[in-house]
Write a protein that holds these residues in place. Sequence first.
Motif, mmCIF file in Angstrom:
data_model
loop_
_atom_site.group_PDB
_atom_site.id
_atom_site.type_symbol
_atom_site.label_atom_id
_atom_site.label_comp_id
_atom_site.label_asym_id
_atom_site.label_seq_id
_atom_site.Cartn_x
_atom_site.Cartn_y
_atom_site.Cartn_z
ATOM 1 N N GLN A 53 -15.452 -27.292 -41.851
ATOM 2 C CA GLN A 53 -16.490 -26.722 -40.996
ATOM 3 C C GLN A 53 -17.658 -26.239 -41.852
ATOM 4 O O GLN A 53 -17.450 -25.611 -42.887
ATOM 5 N N LYS A 60 -18.647 -24.006 -46.707
ATOM 6 C CA LYS A 60 -17.725 -24.918 -46.032
ATOM 7 C C LYS A 60 -16.379 -24.206 -45.903
ATOM 8 O O LYS A 60 -15.903 -23.595 -46.846
ATOM 9 N N GLN A 158 -9.484 -17.761 -40.481
ATOM 10 C CA GLN A 158 -10.754 -18.360 -40.065
ATOM 11 C C GLN A 158 -11.711 -17.295 -39.550
ATOM 12 O O GLN A 158 -12.910 -17.326 -39.869
#
Length: 174
Positions: A53, A60, A158
Amino acid sequence: MGEISEALQANPDQAVDQLERRLSQLASTRKEVDELRQKLSSAGAADLVASAQELPNGVKSLVVRHDAAANPKELQRIALDLRGRLDSAVVALGANFDGKASLVATVSKSLQSQGLSAAEVVRDGAKLVGGGTGKNADVAMAGGSKGNDIDAALALCQQYVQAWTSSAGGSKTA
């Protein structure tokens, strides 16, 4: 000794030699399997890298479950390999090994210099799976007894990365 000889299908006076030969073959086969596993992991790395991502400030993020690893040490090796293929990146991998959770995070040097720590990335996830982690900014591993919670633990990793990258100047220390 008779039972061992029978199991090895060898004469009793040759059983020890036969056993040593088979143990040597087993060790060689295990080494070959490990090498093939590493090759398969490397082959799949390109797909994983492509799924990274792109977050604010050019960071990233690759946070995925990777149960294909054979053990926590291999999971760490894969994470380091993936980090090496990405610029300015954080990689966090998780797996469930026979009911035990394993998490590993690694952070590129450029992000470490901005204050992002691999240990902080996995801290909350480690707690969720019933374990802890060290304080290493480069690579952090965590494990716990709650392997079924690995997906939720990765979601926490995340969330941490996204919050860090969204903060002013990318210097969130949560």
